[in-house]
Design an enzyme around this catalytic site. Structure first.
Site, PDB file in Angstrom:
ATOM      1  CG  ASP A 201      -5.327   3.893  11.119  1.00  0.00           C
ATOM      2  OD1 ASP A 201      -6.354   4.598  11.278  1.00  0.00           O
ATOM      3  OD2 ASP A 201      -5.321   2.881  10.405  1.00  0.00           O
TER       4      ASP A 201
ATOM      5  NE  ARG B  43      -3.693   2.188   2.616  1.00  0.00           N
ATOM      6  CZ  ARG B  43      -4.528   2.372   3.638  1.00  0.00           C
ATOM      7  NH1 ARG B  43      -4.497   1.559   4.680  1.00  0.00           N
ATOM      8  NH2 ARG B  43      -5.402   3.351   3.633  1.00  0.00           N
TER       9      ARG B  43
END
Length: 569
Positions: A461, A179
């Site tokens: 996050d 990613r």
């Protein structure tokens, strides 16, 4: 092409002279990563990066300008998005399909999410786990310091080339879903033609150059996650990048496979078009919850009709607007032969499996993930490695075969109104303080080189930081009232609560420096939520802020171990 060192020690950079008018500059390695740097930044790798970035840099700028233009149009017109009339023929054509999903992607019931590959210890544990895949995350769960990017990419290099001890060969290990950063991020340590390099091209380019062919030869990739895609035009750009890269590296067309994260409300109206643009390179679509919810504030937050209630009480996948989005994603993917994956379980299981708290936590994760399984998803992510096997058993109990591509959901009909229907509810003092704490702690984590942290039993996050600071900004803008006592969410209230929350968190700090960083983070959080205009991404704000830039060379960060950090700063 020649590679030389500049004379100034303080400004020492690699300078690649391609011609008299073009150059590429790369900062020297962070302390302690000299060998990793030499492995990654070879002459051929740098030339490949130069050509990749030079070829697509203008188109990257163009898609970012189109985002601004589209947002301005929505603001000026008061319009809301709908399904594209210009693409009706694509949606109505039932014949087209994405290319068949590779064998290694067909059974990925449980992936590990938010794994920043610079954390070598956790990376090794994930590779040794029974997970079917790993989201190797340079985006949401990663803080993109120069150290972290080089360390993380080099760790991927070592895994792919079987250089990490005590882990399975790449053909047997959990499949790597790489990613790269999203389009809004830049790489400050590389200049191409006088401009900072786009972060995703820096990540993608190095990963493909060093690992692409080996992954392909081992039938284990190269597979990617694409973050924060907002339109089919951005998917089209990624497809062009894939084609160019495969030709350049001598890989067959269609070797690269990508899962697009539909984490923006505008992209939800273009799912079929996004799959169509990537049909030769698609591994499917992914639905989350917090980045997607935050995008409503990003695009429509100044409109009172789109006031998003307290996420801790009123926002979950059972709400109509999120359930409609998940149903549409599953239906769209399966109609076209693509995999539909769900979000990540952020909850951390307590250590004692016999405790009531453990049973409650597992029951909560099971209930929410069973909702996704029954909606037809082919897999989802967990953060806690202890959740892998229980969730795999859940899939086995409620599904048959490798995936649920046979679940076509022909009876599902999702309208624009369904996707845009805000859940009812208000704001609680608990929810406001929770959002403040998450926002402050995320900024604090970035200032110390970490991309995620642990708070009240779960991992947080950039996705949860986005929704947290978005809600606080929006509640101030619309002067929302607390359900508890009727107080208005105002600048004064948020400022006072931020000081209160920071004082509470400060009691956990292990040093004077940690306490100072926490107060800096609190000041930056207030700056974010009190701005007149909504900053599009918290990560863009942090990545361009001088405080973060000055913290980039602090060296190696500690591993994100849940036992160590769950109750500490």
């Amino acid at each position: 092409m020649s590679i030389t060192k500049s004379a100034s020690v303080s400004e020492q950079r690699l300078v690649i002279s391609v011609s008299c008018s073009f150059s590429m500059e790369v900062c020297p390695p962070p302390s302690g990563l000299e060998a990793e740097y030499e492995t990654l930044f070879t002459r051929d790798a740098l030339l490949f990066l130069y050509e990749l970035i030079s070829t697509f840099d203008e188109e990257v700028d163009q898609v970012l300008r189109l985002r601004v233009s589209r947002k301005a149009h929505l603001d000026l017109s008061g319009d809301v998005p709908s399904f594209l009339e210009s693409a009706t023929h694509i949606r109505k054509d039932s014949a087209w399909r994405v290319l068949p999903v590779p064998l290694r992607l067909q059974r990925r019931h449980v992936d590990i999410g938010d794994l920043a590959p610079c954390d070598t210890q956790r990376f090794i544990k994930a590779l040794q786990s029974p997970a079917q895949g790993i989201q190797v995350d340079f985006d949401d769960g990663n803080c993109p310091t120069y150290y972290n990017q080089i360390k993380g990419i080099h760790n991927v290099f070592k895994v792919v080339h079987n250089q990490l001890p005590n882990v399975p060969a790449i053909s047997q290990a959990p499949v790597l879903m790489l990613r790269p950063r999203a389009w809004n991020m830049v790489e400050h340590n590389m200049m191409v033609k006088g401009k900072e390099a786009p972060g995703p091209l820096f990540d993608f380019g190095l990963l493909m150059f060093h690992c692409g062919k080996t992954l392909f030869e081992n039938k284990s990739g190269p597979f990617f996650y694409l973050s924060k895609v907002e339109s089919f035009l951005e998917a089209r750009l990624w497809n062009k990048i894939f084609v160019w890269t495969q030709i350049k590296l001598g890989l067959p067309l269609g070797s690269v496979k990508a899962t697009v994260l539909i984490e923006n409300v505008l992209a939800a109206f273009e799912m079929e078009e996004i799959l169509y643009e990537l049909r030769d390179h698609s591994a499917g679509l992914n639905c989350g919850i917090w980045d997607y919810s935050a995008s409503f504030v990003n695009k429509f937050g100044h409109r009172k009709a789109f006031l998003l209630p307290d996420r801790s009480k009123y926002v979950n996948m059972e709400k109509h607007f999120l359930r409609s989005y998940m149903d549409l994603l599953v239906q769209t993917c399966h109609r076209r032969g693509a995999l539909a994956t769900g979000g990540m379980a952020a909850l951390l299981l307590p250590e004692d499996p016999l405790s009531d708290s453990y049973r409650r936590a597992l029951a909560n994760v099971t209930r929410l993930k069973l909702l996704e399984i029954k909606a037809g998803v082919d897999g989802f992510m967990v953060y806690d490695l202890s959740l892998i096997e229980p969730m795999q058993k859940l899939f086995k109990l409620h599904t048959e075969g490798d995936n649920q591509l046979f679940q076509l959901l022909d009876n599902v009909s999702v309208t624009p109104e369904d996707l845009l229907s805000m859940p009812s509810g208000g704001v609680t003092l608990y929810g406001l303080k929770y959002n403040i704490a998450v926002g402050v702690l995320f900024i604090n984590a970035w200032l110390s080189g970490k991309g995620h942290f642990f708070y009240r039993g779960q991992v947080e996050d950039s996705a949860t930081a986005e929704i947290s600071r978005s809600q606080v900004w929006q509640w101030i803008r619309h002067r929302a009232k607390l359900e508890d006592d009727g107080r208005v969410v105002s600048k004064r209230l948020v400022t006072d609560l931020t000081k209160e929350v920071t004082m509470e968190l400060g009691t956990l700090c292990r040093s004077v420096r940690a306490g100072q960083n926490l107060h800096t983070a609190a000041d930056m959080f207030l700056e974010l939520v009190l701005k007149r205009d909504f900053p599009e991404f918290i990560t863009t704000y942090l990545n361009l802020d001088h405080t973060f830039l000055s913290s980039q060379n602090t060296g190696q960060v500690e591993p994100a171990d849940k036992d160590m950090h769950q109750s500490k700063l």
